[in-house]
Structure formats: structure tokens, C-alpha cells
Design an enzyme around this catalytic site. Sequence first.
Site, PDB file in Angstrom:
ATOM      1  CB  THR A   1      17.816 -14.669 -20.376  1.00 17.17           C
ATOM      2  OG1 THR A   1      18.159 -16.277 -19.528  1.00 17.17           O
ATOM      3  CG2 THR A   1      18.216 -14.092 -18.698  1.00 17.17           C
TER       4      THR A   1
ATOM      5  CD  GLN B   1       0.791   2.564 -35.540  1.00 14.91           C
ATOM      6  OE1 GLN B   1       0.186   3.260 -34.683  1.00 14.91           O
ATOM      7  NE2 GLN B   1       1.356   1.702 -35.569  1.00 14.91           N
TER       8      GLN B   1
ATOM      9  CB  SER C   1       4.843  -2.958 -30.597  1.00 15.33           C
ATOM     10  OG  SER C   1       6.198  -2.383 -30.718  1.00 15.33           O
TER      11      SER C   1
ATOM     12  CB  CYS D   1      10.900   1.193 -53.099  1.00 14.39           C
ATOM     13  SG  CYS D   1      11.447   1.100 -54.600  1.00 14.39           S
TER      14      CYS D   1
ATOM     15  CB  THR E   1       6.722  -8.824 -35.221  1.00 17.20           C
ATOM     16  OG1 THR E   1       6.562  -7.526 -36.284  1.00 17.20           O
ATOM     17  CG2 THR E   1       6.797 -10.354 -36.453  1.00 17.20           C
TER      18      THR E   1
HETATM   19  N1  PLP Z   1       1.284  -4.611 -35.619  1.00 20.07           N
HETATM   20  C1  PLP Z   1       0.981  -3.064 -36.124  1.00 20.07           C
HETATM   21  C2  PLP Z   1      -0.230  -2.282 -36.386  1.00 20.07           C
HETATM   22  C3  PLP Z   1       2.428  -1.895 -36.536  1.00 20.07           C
HETATM   23  O1  PLP Z   1       2.369  -0.914 -36.513  1.00 20.07           O
HETATM   24  C4  PLP Z   1       3.118  -2.387 -36.246  1.00 20.07           C
HETATM   25  C5  PLP Z   1       4.916  -1.701 -35.839  1.00 20.07           C
HETATM   26  O2  PLP Z   1       5.123  -0.729 -36.528  1.00 20.07           O
HETATM   27  C6  PLP Z   1       3.263  -3.959 -35.409  1.00 20.07           C
HETATM   28  C7  PLP Z   1       2.312  -4.681 -36.209  1.00 20.07           C
HETATM   29  C8  PLP Z   1       4.807  -4.590 -35.827  1.00 20.07           C
HETATM   30  O3  PLP Z   1       5.641  -4.553 -34.009  1.00 20.07           O
HETATM   31  P1  PLP Z   1       7.129  -4.924 -33.947  1.00 20.07           P
HETATM   32  O4  PLP Z   1       7.528  -3.303 -34.992  1.00 20.07           O
HETATM   33  O5  PLP Z   1       7.567  -3.951 -32.342  1.00 20.07           O
HETATM   34  O6  PLP Z   1       7.503  -5.959 -34.102  1.00 20.07           O
END
Ligand code: PLP
Length: 364
Positions: A215, A157, A177, A303, A51
Site C-alpha cells: 500500500t 544528490q 530520495s 567511526c 536506497t
Molecule cells: N545515494 C546517495 C548519493 C545518497 O547521498 C544517499 C543518501 O544520502 C542515498 C543514495 C540513500 O538515500 P536514502 O537515505 O533515501 O536511502
Amino acid sequence: MLPFFTEKYGNPSSIHRFGGLIRRNVEKAREQAAALLNARPQEIYFTSCGTESDNMALQGFVRAHGRNCRVITSAVEHPAVLNTCRQLKKEGAEEFEIGVDADGMLLMDQLAAASIDENTIVSLMWANNETGVLFPIKEAAELVKARGGVFHTDAVQAAGKVAIDVTRVPVDMLAISGHKIHAPKGVGIMFIREGTPVAPLLFGGHQERGLRAGTENVPYIVGLGIACELAMRGMDEESARTRRMRDRLENALLKSCTGARLNGHKEARLPNTTNISFEFIEGEGVLLLLDEKGIAASSGSACTTGSLEPSHVMKAMGVPYTLAHSSIRFSLSRSTADRDIDAVIEALPPIVDRLRSLSPFVNS
Ligand code: PLP
């Protein structure tokens, strides 16, 4: 990772030898991450998650440009991209979301028709997190670059499951990620091609060449580096192994579960993902009954305020309401074995039959 929690506790920014030793380990991880993408180590920045990497790309570009920016993305992105783009729109950027077809494939003609220039950032995911569908990232990036735009891809992914080579695919920025490639949760990678206009989101020290102050999380970065190395090792064989198991699972479920339908393109897909809907039943019910049997799967629906909204991905694909509510994603990994597939093939058909017999849609 363990020594970096205890005896190797130095701060990589320190001048003294405890710091210098640690810095070398951070830089080794940077080399390992760069190797996964065929990038240069100086193009790799460590972040706290996927993210953050997505935000760094999108917000960083808009900050570098000022307000007269255009942000183009797809309707099926992860919220890390979609919500960031929508927020940038609220803050004054022009925003446009490209649609997908019934297979979840990007509508390239919409991208070709969009206005793209040097004030535009286009962010398209390499692989979708619900269906595993692979977008034509090379073609999309080439199109965007030819018009002078900046191209970001969320490869969260895709990384470690399909080969990514940034010398062949002209992406400017790419997000990964940690936990999707078996590193710990809470660490991420940002690839930024040299010369890409991007401003920092965090201000402070000079870490990560001034682009990401704070850091470094050394144990996690070390773990992420090793995970990158392991992901590269035998990727083709591993991919063939998971694809074979995934196909066996998918074919068996589509045959033996009443009202089952595959969501997403059958070919252009990650090898480890299948997304199946079971008509007239709720996905959450399936997940709970699978969980009782020790089987973990996920649904795309969220939900909210007591009503179950189908996922934005299923909606964008035009999946009918009675199917969209029951979409289940099964994802396989290096740790999945044939006996796990057997267990799901045995457990799921009676669960689907039981829930269908209770469904108000079937019985009304
Ligand atoms: N983008 C995609 C396609 C994801 O599947 C995910 C998490 O499932 C993310 C971004 C976000 O990654 P993170 O949970 O490390 O912030």
C-alpha cells in the site's frame, strides 16, 4: 500532506470513492515527479527511499537476467549502490568498480575499456554525495547504450539541484530520495524507462504496476510530488544563489584556515557542495566544535571499531592520509542565507588552529 493523515485516509487501491479520490492525488504526484525529469508518468515508481530505488535497479536487473550478469559501478558510489553491487558479486554476478582521478572525476577510459553487453548493468552516480562532483552521465550512458548494456544512475544528490532531462540523457533507470529535495524522509522515486528489463523485489499486490507491491505511503507521496514541483521552480536562480554563497565560503576558508585543501573537481560540481580537508586534524573534532556553535556539517569518515577510517571516496581519490581524515562536507540549501556563511567563516579558523595545536602530527 496533512489532510492525507486525517480526513483523506482512503486506500488508493480501493474501488470506492474514498479510494478513487486518493488515487487521483497519487497520480498527480506521479505527474509532478515525471515533470522534474521530463519523463512520462508511467515511467515513475514510488519507493520508500533512495536506497530502495538503487536496489530495485541493480537487484531488479540481475533478477530479470538470471545469474550470468555483469555489474559495473564506480569506487565512489554511495553504499546504497556499492554494497548492493558487492552483495550481487557474492551471489554470483561479475562485478567491476571504475576508479576516479585525484579530483574525484570518473576515469572514462576505464569505462570504455570495460566489457559491456546486454548482460551488463552499469550504475554511476550523477553527483557524488561527499564532494558534489558531477560525473559525465550523458557520455557514460551513451557509451553503455551503444554496447547494449543497461544504465542506472543514482541521482539522489543531483535531483533538484541540476537539470535532469531523460529525453536528452539516455539513462534506463534513475533513483531519487525524497529528503534530498525537501520532501519527507522515507520516500523515494524510481524512474524506469519503458522496456527496461527489471524484475520486482517485493511480491504482493499489484501496486505500482506490479513492480513494487505494498500500500502506497500517500501523505509522503503527495509531499514528494509538491517537493518536485517546488524544486523545478526557479532552479537556475537558486543554483546561482547557492553557488555564489558556496564559493564565498570556500574561498574564505581556503584562505584563512591553516592547511586547508579543497577535495573534488572545482568546476564540475554541484552548486551547493564544498568538501575541504584541514591537514593534520580529525574531521570529527571539527564537527563537534562546529556543532557547539550551532553549525551542522558532515564528514565522510565512519567511526568503526574505535579507529577512524577515512571515507572510501577520499581513498579512491588518493587523498593523503593526513588530509583524508579531516575532510568536511559543507552543503547549502534553499534555506541557507548569507549570515550562515558569515557564521562559518568566523567560527572555523579558530577551531582549526585549536585542533592543530593539539595534533600529535604537528607537535611530534
Ligand atoms: N545515494 C546517495 C548519493 C545518497 O547521498 C544517499 C543518501 O544520502 C542515498 C543514495 C540513500 O538515500 P536514502 O537515505 O533515501 O536511502
